[in-house]
Design an enzyme around this catalytic site. Structure first.
Site, mmCIF file in Angstrom:
data_model
loop_
_atom_site.group_PDB
_atom_site.id
_atom_site.type_symbol
_atom_site.label_atom_id
_atom_site.label_comp_id
_atom_site.label_asym_id
_atom_site.label_seq_id
_atom_site.Cartn_x
_atom_site.Cartn_y
_atom_site.Cartn_z
ATOM 1 N N THR A 33 0.957 -1.044 -0.116
ATOM 2 C CA THR A 33 0.340 0.153 0.168
ATOM 3 C C THR A 33 0.629 1.595 -0.250
ATOM 4 O O THR A 33 0.598 1.967 -0.762
ATOM 5 C CB THR A 33 -0.711 0.253 1.542
ATOM 6 O OG1 THR A 33 -1.362 -1.002 0.976
ATOM 7 C CG2 THR A 33 -2.036 1.399 1.344
ATOM 8 N N GLU A 41 0.612 9.731 -5.108
ATOM 9 C CA GLU A 41 1.318 11.057 -5.531
ATOM 10 C C GLU A 41 2.015 11.254 -6.495
ATOM 11 O O GLU A 41 2.618 12.525 -6.676
ATOM 12 C CB GLU A 41 2.602 11.063 -3.616
ATOM 13 C CG GLU A 41 1.433 11.371 -2.497
ATOM 14 C CD GLU A 41 2.524 12.099 -1.599
ATOM 15 O OE1 GLU A 41 2.067 12.623 -1.016
ATOM 16 O OE2 GLU A 41 3.007 10.568 -0.811
ATOM 17 N N GLY A 60 2.776 17.628 -0.879
ATOM 18 C CA GLY A 60 1.794 16.723 -0.422
ATOM 19 C C GLY A 60 1.311 16.961 0.867
ATOM 20 O O GLY A 60 2.077 17.041 1.995
ATOM 21 N N HIS A 67 -7.098 0.601 -1.326
ATOM 22 C CA HIS A 67 -6.392 -0.377 -2.121
ATOM 23 C C HIS A 67 -7.565 -1.515 -1.621
ATOM 24 O O HIS A 67 -7.524 -2.434 -0.386
ATOM 25 C CB HIS A 67 -5.000 -0.762 -1.007
ATOM 26 C CG HIS A 67 -4.183 -1.125 -1.977
ATOM 27 N ND1 HIS A 67 -2.998 -1.142 -0.931
ATOM 28 C CD2 HIS A 67 -3.833 -2.115 -2.603
ATOM 29 C CE1 HIS A 67 -1.820 -2.024 -2.180
ATOM 30 N NE2 HIS A 67 -3.413 -2.333 -3.271
ATOM 31 N N ARG A 111 -2.740 18.706 -2.372
ATOM 32 C CA ARG A 111 -1.313 19.366 -2.520
ATOM 33 C C ARG A 111 -1.344 20.765 -1.774
ATOM 34 O O ARG A 111 -2.246 21.105 -2.499
ATOM 35 C CB ARG A 111 -0.532 18.387 -3.497
ATOM 36 C CG ARG A 111 -0.219 16.884 -3.880
ATOM 37 C CD ARG A 111 0.447 16.870 -5.097
ATOM 38 N NE ARG A 111 1.718 16.873 -4.972
ATOM 39 C CZ ARG A 111 2.449 16.569 -4.368
ATOM 40 N NH1 ARG A 111 2.450 15.461 -3.527
ATOM 41 N NH2 ARG A 111 4.079 16.956 -4.240
#
Length: 123
Positions: A33, A41, A60, A67, A111
């Site tokens: 993950t 990202e 970030g 997932h 972000r």
């Protein structure tokens, strides 16, 4: 110029380095993950990189994801990030991760636009 709809697809061939075993997030030889999140990202970062003012970048701030399915070593996965909203220095993304036609992950990512030198001067 930043505008909603900017997007990018980042690709990864899953290797042992991205496995849950190597990342310390599990004990199975599958895509970890944390590695999937890093790919997400990366796609968001690259979606806007060419549209930022000179001397700036993005960092970030928050990511929320699911997932949904395991991915074997050797498989190719793609993360597509789409810029959904620009709110001043805040950039909101929707990201999906697929192995072929199969959805294996999805989420949202925030972000922030920062001045590179100023950001690093805070270290």
């Amino acid at each position: 110029m930043l505008k909603e709809g900017l997007k990018h697809v980042s690709r990864l061939t899953v290797s042992n380095a991205q496995s849950a075993i190597a990342q310390g997030s599990g004990d199975l030889p599958v895509l970890a993950t944390p590695a999937m999140l890093a790919l997400m990202e990366n796609a968001a970062m690259l979606a806007v990189a060419d549209s930022l003012p000179e001397g700036t970048t993005t960092v970030g701030g928050q990511i929320a994801s699911s997932h949904l399915s395991p991915t074997a070593i050797g498989a190719i996965v793609e993360a597509e990030a789409v810029l959904e909203k620009v709110d001043g220095k805040k950039l909101h993304f929707r990201i999906t991760v697929r192995q072929g036609d199969k959805l294996i992950g999805e989420g949202t990512h925030l972000r922030f636009i920062v001045d590179r030198e100023r950001f690093l001067s805070r270290l």
